[in-house]
Design a protein around this motif. Structure first.
Motif, mmCIF file in Angstrom:
data_model
loop_
_atom_site.group_PDB
_atom_site.id
_atom_site.type_symbol
_atom_site.label_atom_id
_atom_site.label_comp_id
_atom_site.label_asym_id
_atom_site.label_seq_id
_atom_site.Cartn_x
_atom_site.Cartn_y
_atom_site.Cartn_z
ATOM 1 N N ASN A 1 7.610 4.830 -8.694
ATOM 2 C CA ASN A 1 8.055 3.495 -8.273
ATOM 3 C C ASN A 1 7.119 2.910 -7.217
ATOM 4 O OD1 ASN A 1 10.875 1.975 -8.858
ATOM 5 N ND2 ASN A 1 10.972 4.110 -9.522
ATOM 6 N N ALA A 2 6.701 3.745 -6.282
ATOM 7 C CA ALA A 2 5.797 3.269 -5.226
ATOM 8 C C ALA A 2 4.450 2.859 -5.822
ATOM 9 C CB ALA A 2 5.612 4.353 -4.168
ATOM 10 N N LEU A 3 3.941 3.664 -6.765
ATOM 11 C CA LEU A 3 2.635 3.359 -7.362
ATOM 12 C C LEU A 3 2.707 2.134 -8.279
ATOM 13 C CD1 LEU A 3 1.320 6.959 -8.191
ATOM 14 C CD2 LEU A 3 0.665 5.478 -6.275
ATOM 15 N N VAL A 4 3.857 1.901 -8.863
ATOM 16 C CA VAL A 4 4.025 0.703 -9.695
ATOM 17 C C VAL A 4 4.115 -0.537 -8.803
ATOM 18 C CG1 VAL A 4 5.621 -0.489 -11.265
ATOM 19 C CG2 VAL A 4 5.065 1.919 -11.651
ATOM 20 N N ILE B 1 0.838 -1.197 0.000
ATOM 21 C CA ILE B 1 0.000 0.000 0.000
ATOM 22 C C ILE B 1 0.872 1.246 0.000
ATOM 23 C CG2 ILE B 1 -1.777 1.278 1.283
ATOM 24 C CD1 ILE B 1 -2.513 -1.514 2.545
ATOM 25 N N ALA B 2 0.722 2.070 -1.016
ATOM 26 C CA ALA B 2 1.463 3.337 -1.067
ATOM 27 C C ALA B 2 0.657 4.403 -0.348
ATOM 28 C CB ALA B 2 1.704 3.745 -2.517
ATOM 29 N N ILE B 3 1.351 5.236 0.430
ATOM 30 C CA ILE B 3 0.709 6.370 1.085
ATOM 31 C C ILE B 3 1.272 7.613 0.410
ATOM 32 C CG2 ILE B 3 0.418 7.594 3.282
ATOM 33 C CD1 ILE B 3 0.619 4.874 4.654
ATOM 34 N N ALA B 4 0.450 8.248 -0.413
ATOM 35 C CA ALA B 4 1.004 9.313 -1.254
ATOM 36 C C ALA B 4 0.089 10.520 -1.334
ATOM 37 C CB ALA B 4 1.278 8.768 -2.665
ATOM 38 N N ASN B 5 0.739 11.654 -1.505
ATOM 39 C CA ASN B 5 0.105 12.937 -1.802
ATOM 40 C C ASN B 5 1.284 13.855 -2.066
ATOM 41 O OD1 ASN B 5 -0.984 15.543 -1.710
ATOM 42 N ND2 ASN B 5 -2.559 14.952 -0.243
ATOM 43 N N GLN B 6 1.288 14.500 -3.215
ATOM 44 C CA GLN B 6 2.486 15.273 -3.570
ATOM 45 C C GLN B 6 2.643 16.544 -2.743
ATOM 46 O OE1 GLN B 6 -0.239 15.029 -5.257
ATOM 47 N NE2 GLN B 6 -0.586 16.708 -6.676
ATOM 48 N N LYS B 7 1.629 16.874 -1.955
ATOM 49 C CA LYS B 7 1.794 18.006 -1.037
ATOM 50 C C LYS B 7 2.584 17.571 0.186
ATOM 51 C CE LYS B 7 -2.076 20.966 -1.934
ATOM 52 N NZ LYS B 7 -2.831 22.018 -1.277
ATOM 53 N N GLY B 8 3.424 18.443 0.675
ATOM 54 C CA GLY B 8 4.168 18.150 1.895
ATOM 55 C C GLY B 8 3.338 18.525 3.117
#
Ligand code: ADP
Ligand code: MG
Length: 259
Positions: free
Chosen positions: A135-138, A4-11
């Motif tokens: 890479n994480a999303l792949v 499971i990727a934990i992502a959001n391009q905002k910091g």
């Protein structure tokens, strides 16, 4: 092992706080959890008490193929929770990998083969949509999006969802969105409520019912090298992450076996 990727391009939206505390809650429930710190800032590593001096083998070496995954795994103080730490070097990987033909699949390949050791792998992404996040999303089966309840919260979301579509179309058709977790929610603040409503209007039931409240204990815990769930397991932030973990488990696309 479900990744499971934990992502959001905002910091600063709560990715790392969510990664650390969900990982801890899942481990406490009996899951064997691997947390991958995928941000050159290394906040997840620090927040789990991994000293800089203990990061000789980090995710950077794994990514460029200098080391195997298992050599980079560090046990944490939380039973059943292991981490692969990050260092500043990781920032260079974006550039160093850029010319390689398999640049988007480095993490995916690194994880293959050692999967039987864990039930769940959480990947704490950096605040960008660059090669690391790709890479994480792949590598991931699912994506969890932390969203801070502030005015511009929804702005970045469409860009993130476009990236997800691209990754789905080109590399990873099975990538699903596990959910959107509202963070730093302030019930007394009309804006928080308004943002939560707007987000629900756009992504509907993808939003988890549990909103993580703004809670100072959550921000104090990392300076002690402890998950908030260990630092103060009864604070409102910890209780929210326990509830969020429960919702998350119920949504997993394939049953992950708890030990
Ligand atoms: P990201 O990984 O997206 O950059 P972090 O998880 O590091 O975001 O959070 C940014 C800052 O906000 C950190 O200082 C963190 O301790 C703090 N923080 C995160 N979630 C909360 C919360 N629910 N309440 C209070 N502070 C929070
Ligand atoms: Mg972070």
């Amino acid at each position: 092992m479900i990744r499971i990727a934990i992502a959001n391009q905002k910091g600063g939206v709560g990715k790392t706080t969510t990664a650390i505390n969900l990982a801890t809650a899942l481990a406490a429930t009996g899951f064997r959890v691997l947390l991958i710190d995928f941000d050159p800032q290394g906040n997840a590593s620090t927040g789990l008490g991994v000293e800089r001096s203990a990061r000789n083998v980090s995710v950077y070496q794994v990514l460029i193929g200098e080391s195997g995954l298992l050599d980079a795994v560090i046990p944490t103080q939380v039973p059943r929770l292991d981490i692969v730490a990050a260092t500043q070097d990781l920032a260079a990987a974006e550039v160093e990998l850029a010319d390689l033909p398999d640049r988007t699949h480095r993490l995916d390949r690194a994880l293959a083969g050692s999967e039987a050791r864990w039930d769940v792998c959480l990947i704490d992404c950096p605040p960008s949509l660059g090669l690391l996040t790709i890479n994480a999303l792949v590598a991931a089966r699912s994506l969890l999006i932390p969203l801070q309840c502030e005015f511009f919260a929804l702005e970045g979301m469409s860009q993130l969802l476009q990236t997800v579509e691209r990754v789905r179309g080109r590399f990873n058709p099975d990538l699903s969105i596990l959910g959107v977790a509202l963070t730093m929610y302030d019930r007394r603040n009309r804006l928080s409520e308004q943002v939560a409503e707007d987000v629900r209007a756009v992504v509907g039931d993808l939003v988890f019912k549990t909103a993580v409240p703004r809670n100072v204990r959550l921000s104090e815990a990392p300076s002690h090298g402890l998950p908030a769930l260990v630092y103060d397991h009864r604070c409102p932030g910890s209780e929210a992450y326990i509830a969020l973990a429960g919702e998350m488990i119920a949504r997993l696309p394939v049953p992950a076996v708890a030990a």
